[in-house]
Write an enzyme that holds these catalytic residues in place. Structure first.
Site, PDB file in Angstrom:
ATOM      1  CD  GLN A 173      -2.723  -1.347   0.316  1.00  0.00           C
ATOM      2  OE1 GLN A 173      -3.718  -0.682   0.240  1.00  0.00           O
ATOM      3  NE2 GLN A 173      -2.666  -2.382  -0.751  1.00  0.00           N
ATOM      4  CB  ALA A 231     -11.720   0.505   2.852  1.00  0.00           C
ATOM      5  CG  HIS A 232      -7.424   0.180  -0.017  1.00  0.00           C
ATOM      6  ND1 HIS A 232      -6.670  -0.817  -0.445  1.00  0.00           N
ATOM      7  CD2 HIS A 232      -8.612  -0.455  -0.253  1.00  0.00           C
ATOM      8  CE1 HIS A 232      -7.284  -1.801  -0.801  1.00  0.00           C
ATOM      9  NE2 HIS A 232      -8.579  -1.501  -1.019  1.00  0.00           N
ATOM     10  CG  ASN A 233      -7.117   3.777  -3.371  1.00  0.00           C
ATOM     11  OD1 ASN A 233      -6.527   2.743  -3.267  1.00  0.00           O
ATOM     12  ND2 ASN A 233      -6.384   4.830  -3.784  1.00  0.00           N
TER      13      ASN A 233
END
Length: 334
Positions: free
Chosen positions: A198, A239-241
């Site tokens: 990540q 969460a991511h993005n």
């Protein structure tokens, strides 16, 4: 702080009904208030307490209908709740703030601390961290290398901010929150999962407040973004993005899966869940425990799992309650 009913009315653009010289020095719930306390009525369900409360002054709306002769002095304003918030903010601003650098702390190379910083004991500040003016960093905070923290931001005890994340000005981040931990990225390979690094970051824009033990993952690449003025409650997972727009309000235990985009000014009830890679518009109201698996437009009111229009949800609930009677009737026909 002591203030009279007359002074309260002047601060909030209201009028006094009763003793203008009535003095208050503290805030209290209407059912628990006593002499010298200020309380309020914003919800009509609490009107009956006006006859029994011991408060010296009550903030009420301009169209409040008094239930007979009551003891407290009334200060009539446009919005009692907003007026109370303004007064409490003013009082909170008068409270003394911690100052200086406690020991022990660790400060990395290339990091310069402003003169007016508060840095609590056992904090760790990494290399090349940029910190604005009037920042409060409470004990046991971790700021990784290359982080940025804007002016007037407060980081409460135990906040962990991983390397490269950017926190705006006038943000409040409560105890135990983790910003910039790895997104949940794994690729299935020959019957097992391999980690996807990540490599992105997290951007928290100005005037954001984040509750205790909330987690916001760093992006795979690019940035996870929380927009200006958004307020996140405790125990939320972003969460991511994910990109959350401006002036949203999320209640506790909301979960937003990866790469979902959420617009502006949404009000999201507790335990709502958003699937990944969907788009949510602006100015929506979502009831608690609702689930979203597809795109949602603007200005909707939705509830349920999967979420439907709130009126449809109400009809469905009524019909479910009637289901047993319907099935019993069908059985009798048979």
């Amino acid at each position: 702080m002591e203030i009279t009913a007359k002074e309260l009315a002047a601060l909030c653009g209201g009028s006094v009904e009763g003793n203008p010289d009535a003095v208050v020095s503290d805030f209290a719930k209407i059912e628990e208030a006593g002499e010298g306390d200020l309380s309020f009525i914003a919800n009509p369900k609490y009107t009956h307490f006006a006859n029994t409360t011991g408060a010296s002054v009550l903030l009420v709306s301009k169209n409040f209908e008094s239930p007979g002769n009551i003891k407290p002095t009334l200060v009539r304003v446009d919005d009692p709740y907003s007026c109370l918030a303004k007064l409490m903010t003013m009082v909170a601003g008068m409270q003394p703030k911690p100052k200086g650098i406690e020991n022990p702390v660790s400060i990395g190379e290339g990091t310069k601390l402003p003169e007016d910083i508060y840095l609590g004991a056992f904090s760790y500040i990494g290399k090349n961290v940029k910190i604005g003016n009037n920042v409060l960093i409470y004990p046991q905070v971790y700021l990784g290398d290359g982080c940025t923290v804007g002016d007037d931001t407060i980081l409460y005890p135990g906040v962990k901010i991983y390397a490269g994340c950017k926190i705006g000005s006038r943000c409040i981040i409560h105890a135990g929150t983790v910003i910039g931990s790895d997104g949940f990225g794994f690729a299935p390979v020959n019957g097992h999962y391999e980690k996807i690094p990540q490599m992105g970051g997290v951007i928290i824009e100005d005037d954001v407040e984040i509750g205790a033990n909330t987690t916001i993952d760093r992006a795979t690449f690019g940035n996870t973004v929380i927009g200006k003025g958004t307020k996140l409650d405790n125990l939320i997972q972003i969460a991511h993005n994910v990109r959350v727009g401006e002036n949203n309000v999320f209640a506790a235990q909301v979960g937003v899966a990866g790469s979902t985009h959420i617009g502006d000014r949404n009000r999201v009830g507790g335990q709502c869940g958003f699937a990944g890679h969907i788009s949510i518009g602006s100015d929506n109201e979502f009831g608690a425990q609702s689930g979203f698996h597809a795109n949602v437009g603007d200005k909707t009111r939705m509830m349920g799992y999967p979420a439907v229009d709130v009126m449809q949800f109400a009809r469905n609930t009524v019909n479910m309650k009637r289901l047993a009677e319907f099935l019993a009737g069908q059985k009798n026909k048979d």
